[in-house]
Write a protein that holds these residues in place. Structure first.
Motif, short mmCIF file in Angstrom:
data_model
loop_
_atom_site.label_atom_id
_atom_site.label_comp_id
_atom_site.label_asym_id
_atom_site.label_seq_id
_atom_site.Cartn_x
_atom_site.Cartn_y
_atom_site.Cartn_z
N SER A 185 0.82 -1.21 0.00
CA SER A 185 0.00 0.00 0.00
C SER A 185 0.85 1.26 0.00
O SER A 185 0.40 2.33 -0.41
N ARG A 186 2.09 1.15 0.44
CA ARG A 186 3.00 2.30 0.41
C ARG A 186 3.24 2.78 -1.02
O ARG A 186 3.50 3.96 -1.25
N TYR A 187 3.12 1.87 -1.98
CA TYR A 187 3.42 2.21 -3.37
C TYR A 187 2.18 2.34 -4.25
O TYR A 187 2.24 2.94 -5.33
N VAL A 188 1.04 1.78 -3.81
CA VAL A 188 -0.19 1.90 -4.61
C VAL A 188 -1.25 2.74 -3.90
O VAL A 188 -2.25 3.11 -4.53
N GLY A 189 -1.06 3.02 -2.65
CA GLY A 189 -2.05 3.79 -1.90
C GLY A 189 -3.01 2.89 -1.15
O GLY A 189 -3.38 1.81 -1.63
N LYS A 190 -3.41 3.33 0.04
CA LYS A 190 -4.32 2.52 0.85
C LYS A 190 -5.68 2.38 0.20
O LYS A 190 -6.36 1.35 0.34
N GLN A 191 -6.09 3.41 -0.57
CA GLN A 191 -7.40 3.35 -1.22
C GLN A 191 -7.45 2.19 -2.23
O GLN A 191 -8.48 1.53 -2.37
N ALA A 192 -6.35 1.94 -2.94
CA ALA A 192 -6.32 0.84 -3.90
C ALA A 192 -6.52 -0.50 -3.20
O ALA A 192 -7.16 -1.41 -3.74
N ILE A 193 -5.99 -0.62 -1.99
CA ILE A 193 -6.17 -1.85 -1.22
C ILE A 193 -7.61 -1.94 -0.72
O ILE A 193 -8.27 -2.98 -0.84
N ASP A 194 -8.11 -0.84 -0.15
CA ASP A 194 -9.46 -0.84 0.43
C ASP A 194 -10.53 -1.11 -0.61
O ASP A 194 -11.54 -1.78 -0.34
N LYS A 195 -10.34 -0.59 -1.83
CA LYS A 195 -11.36 -0.74 -2.87
C LYS A 195 -11.17 -2.02 -3.69
O LYS A 195 -11.97 -2.32 -4.59
N GLY A 196 -10.12 -2.76 -3.42
CA GLY A 196 -9.93 -4.04 -4.09
C GLY A 196 -9.21 -3.97 -5.42
O GLY A 196 -9.23 -4.94 -6.19
N VAL A 197 -8.59 -2.83 -5.74
CA VAL A 197 -7.78 -2.75 -6.96
C VAL A 197 -6.64 -3.76 -6.86
O VAL A 197 -6.30 -4.44 -7.82
N LEU A 198 -6.05 -3.85 -5.69
CA LEU A 198 -4.97 -4.81 -5.45
C LEU A 198 -5.34 -5.64 -4.24
O LEU A 198 -5.68 -5.10 -3.19
N LYS A 199 -5.29 -6.96 -4.40
CA LYS A 199 -5.64 -7.87 -3.31
C LYS A 199 -4.51 -8.88 -3.12
O LYS A 199 -3.95 -9.38 -4.08
N VAL A 200 -4.23 -9.18 -1.86
CA VAL A 200 -3.23 -10.19 -1.52
C VAL A 200 -3.93 -11.29 -0.74
O VAL A 200 -4.63 -11.02 0.24
#
Length: 512
Positions: A36-51
């Motif tokens: 999230s440091r490199y894509v932003g927390k919003q991308a994680i929260d909205k599901g753009v990037l999932k682990v």
């Protein structure tokens, strides 16, 4: 990058250190937080990037549809793009095993400047794997392959269709002795075809062109790529999206920008086609080998930039040229040009020091003029490296350089010709049946009169053009200096030329 090494896109994101060998949900959460440091927390929260955990590895999925929904919808009409996913697994040495299947079938439409534009592409059996080192922020090794790909794009005035067969690519990187990363990349694509159809109803232009090559190859290498500082800049941008925060932290931004210099020490690459053909309504153009080369230093005080174009066994539709000129057409070219004495380091550091985001504009109105003056004071050069144009009877070689003292050209150019008499004979023979050719013969003979015959039979011209307007050829003045202008007299064009030195110069020696 989709053709070269698709999973390399994630290299700048996947920068978290390997924190353990246990693959579990806690590790997935930690990896997600680090990314999230490199894509932003919003991308994680909205599901753009999932682990998530998948078998004995972490699955990192990037959802392009979710990303598209985060942008304004007034231009995007349709978006169909399946998620990409990486499988990553920490290794005992702190690096990561990475693999992915980048097979894809996607399409999207949007309203562009030419109206509705659509694109569809597919990648068949695309696979990649490699070893990523977070400490280098680079793949130390990697390879990818695909069985084929297609892409189609269309708007109101043109349609483009691209296809390729099987392709392979490799990439490798090591720690550079001078800081950063040294890397190499190689790629080969078979059966490359690009067809473009121009159809402009307003102008009436209808012109199809098709480019073909059974093999397209790409080779690239770099030294001292500052991958880690570039990652730090990415993290800073994500953490400072708000304008107020960015202004408050501009001192840190300047520090990070300086740390990223020179960005890289050197990057070189070549792009080559085998049995290259361009099909058009006027006939086919072709070359047995066609390649372009590019090389550039990074942000250096004495940087160099190089370009090169090579072609062998050139062919063009003969109906496009007069019949008498066919024998004079080049069959092989090797052109090399570029720049030297390019001081980007001073420019970059002065700009970083001077900008202030609390001002509008961030740089003063006269800053650009001062920077240009400093840049030109270092005497940058335009350089023609040893270049040749030839056919079976004639070879023309040239090299030289040009500087711009006081923004006026100072040029030295050396030209030599092998087979000059063959060229004259060809023109004289053509003149017997083509009367218009006769007018060129005296001109060519006059040019020969200025030349110097070398022991090996070549004819050479050393041309020196001075800032005062004078031109000399082989030490003989062919154009005197421009008249001097009295500075005390108002001159509307602002020029003030001094009479120049007519002593000539030695020129550049050729070593063919």
């Amino acid at each position: 990058m989709n053709r070269i090494l698709p999973f390399a896109f994630f290299a700048l994101l996947f920068g978290a250190p390997a924190f353990g060998q246990t693959i579990d949900s806690q590790g997935a959460k930690q990896l997600s937080d680090d990314l999230s440091r490199y894509v932003g927390k919003q991308a994680i929260d909205k599901g753009v990037l999932k682990v998530s955990v998948e078998g004995g590895a972490y699955k990192i999925a990037f959802d392009f549809k979710t990303l598209a929904r985060m942008f304004p919808q007034q231009k995007l009409v349709k978006f169909d793009f399946a998620p990409y996913a990486l499988l990553v697994k920490p290794r005992s040495d702190g690096s990561w095993d990475v693999s992915m299947d980048f097979s894809q079938s996607a399409s999207f439409e949007f309203n562009g400047p030419e109206g509705l534009q659509s694109t569809q592409f597919s990648v068949k059996d695309g696979k990649g794997n490699g070893v990523y080192d977070p400490n280098l922020a680079a793949f130390t090794s990697g390879s990818s392959s695909m069985a084929g790909m297609t892409m189609a794009s269309k708007d109101a005035k043109q349609q483009m269709d691209v296809s390729a067969g099987a392709a392979t690519a490799t990439i490798a990187a090591t720690k550079s002795a001078t800081g950063g990363v040294d890397f190499t990349m190689s790629q080969k694509i078979s059966n490359f075809v690009e067809a473009i159809k121009f159809d402009d109803a307003e102008s009436g232009l209808k012109f199809p062109v098709t480019v073909r090559s059974p093999e397209l190859s790409v080779e690239a290498s770099g030294k001292g790529m500052r991958t880690k500082p570039l990652l730090d800049l990415l993290a800073f941008a994500v953490a400072n999206e708000d304008e107020t925060t960015l202004k408050a932290n501009q001192a840190q931004l300047k520090s990070l920008l300086l740390a990223a210099l020179p960005v890289w020490e050197r990057i070189d690459g070549t792009y080559g086609f085998t049995d290259f053909v361009v099909e058009s309504p006027v006939g086919n153009f072709g070359a047995a080998q066609l390649s372009t080369a590019f090389g550039t230093d990074g942000v250096a005080q004495n940087g160099k930039i190089n370009y090169g174009i090579k072609a062998s066994a050139l062919t063009i539709p003969q109906q496009l040229v007069p019949s008498w000129s066919v024998a004079l057409l080049p069959t092989d070219i090797d052109l090399n040009f570029g720049g030297a004495n390019i001081d980007l380091d001073t420019m970059a550091k002065k700009a970083i020091e001077a900008f202030d985001l609390n001002q509008d504009p961030p740089l003063s109105a006269d800053f650009g003029d001062k920077l240009k003056a400093d840049f030109m004071a270092k005497t940058p050069k335009l350089v023609i490296g040893h270049s040749t144009v030839k056919n079976k009877d004639v070879e023309i070689a040239l090299e030289g350089e040009m500087t711009f003292p006081d923004e006026k050209p100072d040029a030295n150019l050396t030209v030599d010709v092998t087979g000059f008499d063959k060229m004259v004979e060809g023109l004289q023979t053509a003149a017997k049946s083509e009367p218009e050719v006769a007018q060129y013969v005296p001109v060519v003979l006059m040019v020969k009169g200025f030349g110097k015959t070398l022991p090996d039979g070549r004819i050479e011209w050393i041309v020196n053009a001075k800032p005062d307007g004078s031109v000399m050829v082989n030490g003989v003045m062919v154009k005197p200096a421009d008249p001097a202008v009295d500075d005390s007299v108002d001159d509307s064009d602002g020029d003030s030329d001094d009479s120049g030195d007519d002593s000539g110069g030695s020129g550049a020696d050729l070593n063919p």
